[in-house]
Every structure is written in C-alpha cells, then in structure tokens.
Design an enzyme around this catalytic site. Structure first.
Site: not given
Length: 329
Positions: A63, A67, A95, A193
């Site tokens: 992740r 990001h 975040n 996910h």
C-alpha cells in the site's frame, strides 16, 4: 488562436510522453550491479525479516508503494516528513493509516553502511513491495531500477490524486488512466485488497446506518457478510478504530484471487470494490479472473505492478539520492 492553442497542447503531450519514455529507458534491473553489488539482496533480507516477524507488513509495504506512485510518481515523496512550513503527503487524510515507514528506514540504513549515497529510497520502496508480496506466497515481478528521489511532498496532492474507497467504476478508470494505467490494470491491481486491514469505521456505515434501509444494512451486501462484520464491529465509538481484515478468508493475509469471488458475492467492504462489477466491462474482467487459474492472475498482477512502478520516475540528474528517506538532503 484555437489552432495555436491546440498545437501547443499536442506539443506538451508529445513532450511529456517523450520525457517519460526517456526516463523509462534508463531503468534497468542491473542498475546497481557495479555501484552497489548486493544491494538488492540487502533490501530483500530486511523485507523478508519484517514479513516473517509479522505477515501484515506485506500489505503495509504494498500500500505504501501504491500511495507513493499515485502522487508525483514513484519518487518516494510519501516518505518525506512534514516541516514547519509544509504538510507532507504522509500526513494527508488518506495516508494517516499507512504503515511500513520504519521498515524502509531499516533497509536504507543497511544500504548506507555499505553503499552510502547510492541506492535511492524510491527503488527501495519499489523492491520492498515486490519482495513483501513474494514472501507471503504471492507473485514476484521484475523491478527495473534507477529511480531517484523527489524533493517535493504536499498533503493536498495526496488527497486529490489517490482514488477514493467510494469511487465509481468510471471514477476509478479515470483516476488510473491519468497515471497511464488501463481499465484492465485497475481491475487487476484492485486485487491487492485480498490482503490488508481496515478500520471498523470503514464498514459500519454500510452495516448499521445505511440510508433508507429497514434493518440498517446496505441491501446490496450479502446477509451473511453483514452478520459476520457486525460480530467483529459493534456499533459503538470504541470499536471505530478496531482493525479488521479486508478479505477475511484464510486469515486475511494470504495473497490469492479470492478477493474477486468476494466482490462477485457482494462480500466486499468498500464501494469501490463493488464498483468493479457495476458495468458489463468490469464484470467481465472480474469473472475472467475468477474462472482462470490463479497463476494467470499472478502474472497479470505482476505485469501491472511493474507498469505502476514506472509512473513518473525521476532518473539521470533529476531529484536526488536521499541519505535519509524521511527528509531531503
């Protein structure tokens, strides 16, 4: 006037594509072969140890990489700390729950002891995502190296560039397209996910307080799923920040394609997950993944990750090689 404006726009787009192609061409898996031999393995050693210590670190590192790349490209700008005069990406709302910063710092420290000022934080972050997923039995993909680190990090840009967990299918397609990623890439990368955690407050509005629902639950959701999540997330403030697995099958930390089966069965937490089957195109792609061997999904995911890792990279004399990942030199 209009013709001149149109020509200027096409020139700008053409130059942007050209610069991206030049930067992309400078990436190579053997980039550090002479300047920091053993560096890639040193990163892997740190990441493998971190995942052995806690499998949840794999999702955190994946992740973190995502990001980073979706804001200013894969330049490690997400690692920069805020200053008195600037609120950095890591402190933006989307975040605040990011994890894995200390693991990247450990890898950087190991490299600085043997190859000071050579190995970029952005390359460490890209390798970390790959190595972490491979460590839990997921796919392993190519990581061409040679990225340099950015010197700008703004919280406002994180908020405006990262896709929302409530996004529609068209919204997701548009967001990914701006990063040079296709609709197929978006559907495949959503498979991340299959691992990771989220807060109870991410799901409670859909299982207790859905507008217009007789029993409080979103009627779209599978009834068994609602019952399961209500058992994990009581409807009270004290449970709001409790962590639950995004994909609860197999403990939520096994990288597989079961996420898509959940999406198809209306057992996904986020509206953006539901969106994948809200159009015939998306539904077809999800069904294709469900019906195909897991090895095919692994291959597709790896190719999409390699493509994502090339977004907006800095190379050559651009940016810098940070000595400490949390601050520019």
């Amino acid at each position: 006037m209009a013709a001149k404006l149109s020509s200027s726009v096409f020139l700008f787009i053409g130059l942007a594509v050209l610069y991206a192609a030049i930067a992309d061409a400078q990436l190579s898996e053997s980039f550090y072969s002479n300047s920091c031999p053993g560096g890639v393995q040193a990163v892997a050693n740190v990441i493998n140890a971190a995942v052995r210590s806690d499998r949840r670190n794999a999702a955190g590192l994946l992740r973190l990489h995502f990001h980073d790349c979706f804001v200013r490209g894969c330049d490690a700008s997400v690692l920069l700390s805020s200053t008195a005069s600037n609120k950095a990406e890591k402190d933006a709302g989307p975040n605040l729950s990011l994890q894995g910063f200390s693991i990247i710092d450990q890898a950087k420290a190991a490299l600085e002891r043997t190859c000071p000022g050579v190995f970029s934080c952005s390359d460490i972050l890209t390798l970390a995502a790959r190595d972490a997923i491979a460590a839990i039995g997921g796919p392993k993909w190519r990581v061409p190296l040679g990225r340099r680190d950015g010197v700008v990090s703004r919280a406002t840009e994180a908020s405006s560039n990262l896709p929302s967990d409530k996004a529609s299918f068209s919204g997701l397609v548009s967001n990914f397209a701006k990063k040079g990623l296709s609709e197929a890439d978006m559907v495949v990368l959503s498979g991340a996910h299959t691992i990771g955690l989220t807060f109870c407050k991410s799901v409670t509005p859909r299982i207790y307080n859905f507008a217009g629902s007789v029993n409080g639950a979103d009627p779209y959701l599978n009834k068994t799923f609602v019952t399961e999540k209500r058992g994990l997330c009581p409807n009270n403030k004290s449970s709001a920040n409790k962590f639950i697995a995004i994909d609860s099958t197999k403990g939520g930390q096994t990288f597989d394609k079961n996420y898509y089966t959940n999406v198809f069965a209306h057992k996904a937490i986020f509206k953006s997950d539901d969106a994948l089957i809200s159009t015939s195109s998306g539904r077809s792609k999800v069904l294709n993944i469900i019906r195909s061997p897991q090895s095919k999904f692994f291959s597709q995911f790896g190719l999409a990750m390699e493509k994502m890792g090339r977004i907006g990279v800095l190379t050559g004399s651009q940016g810098q090689i940070r000595k400490t990942c949390s601050r520019k030199n």
